[in-house]
Design a protein around this motif. Structure first.
Motif, PDB file in Angstrom:
ATOM      1  N   GLY A  36       0.788  -1.224   0.000  1.00  0.00           N
ATOM      2  CA  GLY A  36       0.000   0.000   0.000  1.00  0.00           C
ATOM      3  C   GLY A  36       0.818   1.271   0.000  1.00  0.00           C
ATOM      4  N   GLN A  37       2.142   1.146  -0.135  1.00  0.00           N
ATOM      5  CA  GLN A  37       3.011   2.312  -0.136  1.00  0.00           C
ATOM      6  C   GLN A  37       3.744   2.463  -1.462  1.00  0.00           C
ATOM      7  OE1 GLN A  37       5.711   1.675   3.197  1.00  0.00           O
ATOM      8  NE2 GLN A  37       4.562   3.148   4.438  1.00  0.00           N
ATOM      9  N   VAL A  38       4.225   3.681  -1.698  1.00  0.00           N
ATOM     10  CA  VAL A  38       5.144   3.943  -2.802  1.00  0.00           C
ATOM     11  C   VAL A  38       6.382   4.631  -2.222  1.00  0.00           C
ATOM     12  CG1 VAL A  38       3.285   4.170  -4.484  1.00  0.00           C
ATOM     13  CG2 VAL A  38       4.188   6.225  -3.364  1.00  0.00           C
ATOM     14  N   GLY A  82       4.911  -0.775  -3.600  1.00  0.00           N
ATOM     15  CA  GLY A  82       4.688  -1.971  -2.827  1.00  0.00           C
ATOM     16  C   GLY A  82       3.511  -2.767  -3.361  1.00  0.00           C
ATOM     17  N   ALA A  83       3.254  -3.886  -2.711  1.00  0.00           N
ATOM     18  CA  ALA A  83       2.099  -4.707  -3.079  1.00  0.00           C
ATOM     19  C   ALA A  83       0.810  -3.926  -2.852  1.00  0.00           C
ATOM     20  CB  ALA A  83       2.100  -5.991  -2.249  1.00  0.00           C
ATOM     21  N   ASP A  84      -0.226  -4.321  -3.577  1.00  0.00           N
ATOM     22  CA  ASP A  84      -1.563  -3.722  -3.447  1.00  0.00           C
ATOM     23  C   ASP A  84      -1.608  -2.271  -3.908  1.00  0.00           C
ATOM     24  OD1 ASP A  84      -2.486  -6.122  -2.292  1.00  0.00           O
ATOM     25  OD2 ASP A  84      -1.846  -5.464  -0.305  1.00  0.00           O
ATOM     26  N   VAL A  85      -0.687  -1.881  -4.779  1.00  0.00           N
ATOM     27  CA  VAL A  85      -0.731  -0.553  -5.404  1.00  0.00           C
ATOM     28  C   VAL A  85      -0.983  -0.771  -6.886  1.00  0.00           C
ATOM     29  CG1 VAL A  85       0.514   1.578  -5.890  1.00  0.00           C
ATOM     30  CG2 VAL A  85       0.856   0.405  -3.697  1.00  0.00           C
ATOM     31  N   GLU A  86      -2.172  -0.397  -7.321  1.00  0.00           N
ATOM     32  CA  GLU A  86      -2.583  -0.748  -8.682  1.00  0.00           C
ATOM     33  C   GLU A  86      -2.666   0.435  -9.637  1.00  0.00           C
ATOM     34  OE1 GLU A  86      -6.279  -2.752  -8.207  1.00  0.00           O
ATOM     35  OE2 GLU A  86      -5.397  -4.539  -7.261  1.00  0.00           O
ATOM     36  N   ASP A  87      -2.821   1.643  -9.107  1.00  0.00           N
ATOM     37  CA  ASP A  87      -3.059   2.779  -9.998  1.00  0.00           C
ATOM     38  C   ASP A  87      -1.921   3.791  -9.979  1.00  0.00           C
ATOM     39  OD1 ASP A  87      -3.564   3.507  -7.408  1.00  0.00           O
ATOM     40  OD2 ASP A  87      -5.375   4.665  -7.848  1.00  0.00           O
ATOM     41  N   LEU A  88      -0.801   3.439  -9.389  1.00  0.00           N
ATOM     42  CA  LEU A  88       0.391   4.273  -9.396  1.00  0.00           C
ATOM     43  C   LEU A  88       1.548   3.428  -9.894  1.00  0.00           C
ATOM     44  CD1 LEU A  88      -0.107   5.964  -5.915  1.00  0.00           C
ATOM     45  CD2 LEU A  88      -0.237   7.150  -8.109  1.00  0.00           C
ATOM     46  N   LEU A  97       2.098  13.616   0.313  1.00  0.00           N
ATOM     47  CA  LEU A  97       1.900  13.993   1.702  1.00  0.00           C
ATOM     48  C   LEU A  97       2.618  12.939   2.542  1.00  0.00           C
ATOM     49  CD1 LEU A  97       0.556  15.940   3.704  1.00  0.00           C
ATOM     50  CD2 LEU A  97      -1.428  14.417   3.713  1.00  0.00           C
ATOM     51  N   SER A  98       3.900  13.181   2.771  1.00  0.00           N
ATOM     52  CA  SER A  98       4.718  12.264   3.552  1.00  0.00           C
ATOM     53  C   SER A  98       5.422  13.065   4.631  1.00  0.00           C
ATOM     54  CB  SER A  98       5.719  11.537   2.651  1.00  0.00           C
ATOM     55  OG  SER A  98       6.655  12.452   2.103  1.00  0.00           O
ATOM     56  N   TYR A  99       6.108  12.391   5.537  1.00  0.00           N
ATOM     57  CA  TYR A  99       6.525  13.081   6.755  1.00  0.00           C
ATOM     58  C   TYR A  99       8.015  12.981   7.065  1.00  0.00           C
ATOM     59  CZ  TYR A  99       1.525  13.235   7.098  1.00  0.00           C
ATOM     60  OH  TYR A  99       0.203  13.461   6.813  1.00  0.00           O
ATOM     61  N   HIS A 100       8.789  12.525   6.089  1.00  0.00           N
ATOM     62  CA  HIS A 100      10.247  12.478   6.248  1.00  0.00           C
ATOM     63  C   HIS A 100      10.884  12.968   4.952  1.00  0.00           C
ATOM     64  CE1 HIS A 100       8.683   9.624   9.215  1.00  0.00           C
ATOM     65  NE2 HIS A 100       9.753   9.921   9.940  1.00  0.00           N
ATOM     66  N   ALA A 101      10.386  14.110   4.477  1.00  0.00           N
ATOM     67  CA  ALA A 101      10.727  14.575   3.130  1.00  0.00           C
ATOM     68  C   ALA A 101      11.907  15.539   3.096  1.00  0.00           C
ATOM     69  CB  ALA A 101       9.503  15.226   2.480  1.00  0.00           C
ATOM     70  N   TYR A 102      12.565  15.793   4.239  1.00  0.00           N
ATOM     71  CA  TYR A 102      13.861  16.471   4.183  1.00  0.00           C
ATOM     72  C   TYR A 102      14.912  15.410   3.875  1.00  0.00           C
ATOM     73  CZ  TYR A 102      11.836  20.725   6.224  1.00  0.00           C
ATOM     74  OH  TYR A 102      11.088  21.867   6.476  1.00  0.00           O
ATOM     75  N   ALA A 103      14.735  14.768   2.750  1.00  0.00           N
ATOM     76  CA  ALA A 103      15.567  13.641   2.343  1.00  0.00           C
ATOM     77  C   ALA A 103      15.412  13.444   0.848  1.00  0.00           C
ATOM     78  CB  ALA A 103      15.158  12.369   3.088  1.00  0.00           C
ATOM     79  N   THR A 104      16.309  12.697   0.253  1.00  0.00           N
ATOM     80  CA  THR A 104      16.232  12.468  -1.186  1.00  0.00           C
ATOM     81  C   THR A 104      15.158  11.454  -1.553  1.00  0.00           C
ATOM     82  OG1 THR A 104      17.968  10.783  -1.060  1.00  0.00           O
ATOM     83  CG2 THR A 104      18.651  13.050  -1.540  1.00  0.00           C
ATOM     84  N   ASP A 106      11.481   9.273   0.158  1.00  0.00           N
ATOM     85  CA  ASP A 106      10.546   9.082   1.268  1.00  0.00           C
ATOM     86  C   ASP A 106       9.467   8.095   0.843  1.00  0.00           C
ATOM     87  OD1 ASP A 106       9.506   9.355   3.792  1.00  0.00           O
ATOM     88  OD2 ASP A 106       8.659  11.353   3.489  1.00  0.00           O
ATOM     89  N   LEU A 107       8.863   7.456   1.840  1.00  0.00           N
ATOM     90  CA  LEU A 107       7.744   6.554   1.617  1.00  0.00           C
ATOM     91  C   LEU A 107       6.436   7.287   1.858  1.00  0.00           C
ATOM     92  CD1 LEU A 107       9.031   3.382   3.521  1.00  0.00           C
ATOM     93  CD2 LEU A 107       9.224   3.880   1.071  1.00  0.00           C
ATOM     94  N   ALA A 108       5.415   6.945   1.090  1.00  0.00           N
ATOM     95  CA  ALA A 108       4.099   7.552   1.262  1.00  0.00           C
ATOM     96  C   ALA A 108       3.027   6.509   1.025  1.00  0.00           C
ATOM     97  CB  ALA A 108       3.912   8.728   0.301  1.00  0.00           C
ATOM     98  N   ASP A 109       1.939   6.648   1.734  1.00  0.00           N
ATOM     99  CA  ASP A 109       0.784   5.794   1.488  1.00  0.00           C
ATOM    100  C   ASP A 109       0.241   6.070   0.093  1.00  0.00           C
ATOM    101  OD1 ASP A 109      -1.405   4.043   3.012  1.00  0.00           O
ATOM    102  OD2 ASP A 109      -2.457   5.523   1.763  1.00  0.00           O
ATOM    103  N   LYS A 110      -0.275   5.038  -0.553  1.00  0.00           N
ATOM    104  CA  LYS A 110      -0.780   5.199  -1.921  1.00  0.00           C
ATOM    105  C   LYS A 110      -1.908   6.217  -2.005  1.00  0.00           C
ATOM    106  CE  LYS A 110      -4.083   1.335  -1.626  1.00  0.00           C
ATOM    107  NZ  LYS A 110      -4.484   0.033  -2.204  1.00  0.00           N
TER     108      LYS A 110
END
Length: 329
Positions: A36-38, A82-88, A97-104, A106-110
């Motif tokens: 469910g993540q990208v 990741g698994a269960d991501v079908e439209d991205l 909208l992710s929360y560790h983006a002072y980085a090159t 980051d992971l985000a929910d789909k």
């Protein structure tokens, strides 16, 4: 099983705030997206005023931060799903909208990413603050013929000026900086007023509105005095919109005034991620349709290693400053 492109880097860089006004950049293994993540290879991240209280070393703050922590205005290109991501898909350019983006990376929910159209290729797109502006505007109920005062012309106030003018409102823009007042005028504000003397401002707005004051006042500074001023400028049964970031301590309000005038007081901050994401979608559409142009508001671009300088600029507001972007690509 995760789907990734070939020849991906195996390491990432991330900023870590180690103490009040102190940071470093670490090199770390790339995180793998869960179901469910990208994973987004970020092009950049906007610097938000909400990072300033942690940067100052508030008593409740714990150091060091998580790698990339505090950053939440990122955009870039999906490089793993990741698994269960079908439209991205890998290669999609998105605002996240992710929360560790002072980085090159980051992971985000789909459900927390918005695909950016080809029309916006090459343009920075810090989705969270742009979506925030759209949500504030929506909740403000601004329409043609209304008189709207915007107290504080920074990045957010400038966007709201554009939106309110386009909606047909008469905008009275207020700022302590002449640079910002000149910008608001170019964006269509009918009048501009320097934020200096509390009672002089009240009398000037009273004169400009025939004694009625404003249908809607948006407080976009986040300090006690502008909040007090905003209430004084709102007409009977008018709308006072709290858009400033008030997280550095308690506030007092003039409940006698608010009660006597029968004000509708709207706290325009959101906490539901789905509302934020819808705001980002609305912002994408608004930029595509020319409802506002944020590109002129990104005044400073710095590399990740200079995040501390970007935070200091956001705090100190040097001449010509509106919004800093930390750029990775």
């Amino acid at each position: 099983m995760n789907i990734v492109t070939s020849a991906l880097p195996s390491r990432m860089k991330a900023a870590v705030v180690t103490g009040a006004g102190q940071m470093r950049v670490d090199t770390l293994p790339l995180p793998e997206p869960a179901a469910g993540q990208v994973r987004v290879a970020l092009e950049g991240c906007g610097v938000c005023a909400s990072s300033l209280t942690p940067w100052a070393g508030a008593k409740w703050m714990t150091f060091p931060t998580e790698p990339g922590g505090l950053g939440h205005e990122g955009w870039g290109i999906i490089d793993a799903v990741g698994a269960d991501v079908e439209d991205l898909f890998v290669g999609d350019r998105v605002a996240a909208l992710s929360y560790h983006a002072y980085a090159t990376h980051d992971l985000a929910d789909k459900n927390a990413v918005v695909r950016l159209p080809d029309q916006l290729a090459g343009q920075p797109f810090p989705g969270e603050p742009l979506g925030c502006a759209m949500n504030i505007f929506k909740r403000s109920l601004i329409g043609a013929g209304q008189t709207v005062a915007i107290v504080g012309i920074g990045f957010l106030g400038a966007l709201l000026t554009q939106l309110a003018v386009l909606a047909g409102a008469r905008v009275i823009a207020m700022s302590r900086r002449q640079f910002s007042l000149d910008l608001a005028k170019r964006m269509g504000a009918s009048e501009t007023i320097p934020i200096d003397d509390h009672w002089r401002i009240i009398e000037e707005v009273k004169a400009l509105t025939g004694g009625r004051f404003c249908d809607c006042v948006i407080e976009a500074v986040g300090k006690q005095w502008p909040l007090d001023l905003a209430g004084e400028l709102t007409k009977e049964r008018g709308r006072l919109i709290v858009a400033g970031y008030h997280q550095d301590g308690p506030r007092q309000i003039n409940m006698q005034l608010w009660n006597w005038r029968g004000l509708d007081v709207i706290n325009a901050h959101e906490r539901d991620p789905s509302v934020y994401v819808q705001g980002i979608r609305d912002a994408v559409k608004a930029v595509q349709e020319g409802l506002f142009d944020p590109s002129v508001l990104y005044t400073h671009h710095l590399p990740l290693e200079r995040l501390g300088e970007a935070l200091d600029m956001t705090r100190d507001r040097p001449h010509g400053f509106l919004k800093a972007l930390v750029m990775y690509a």
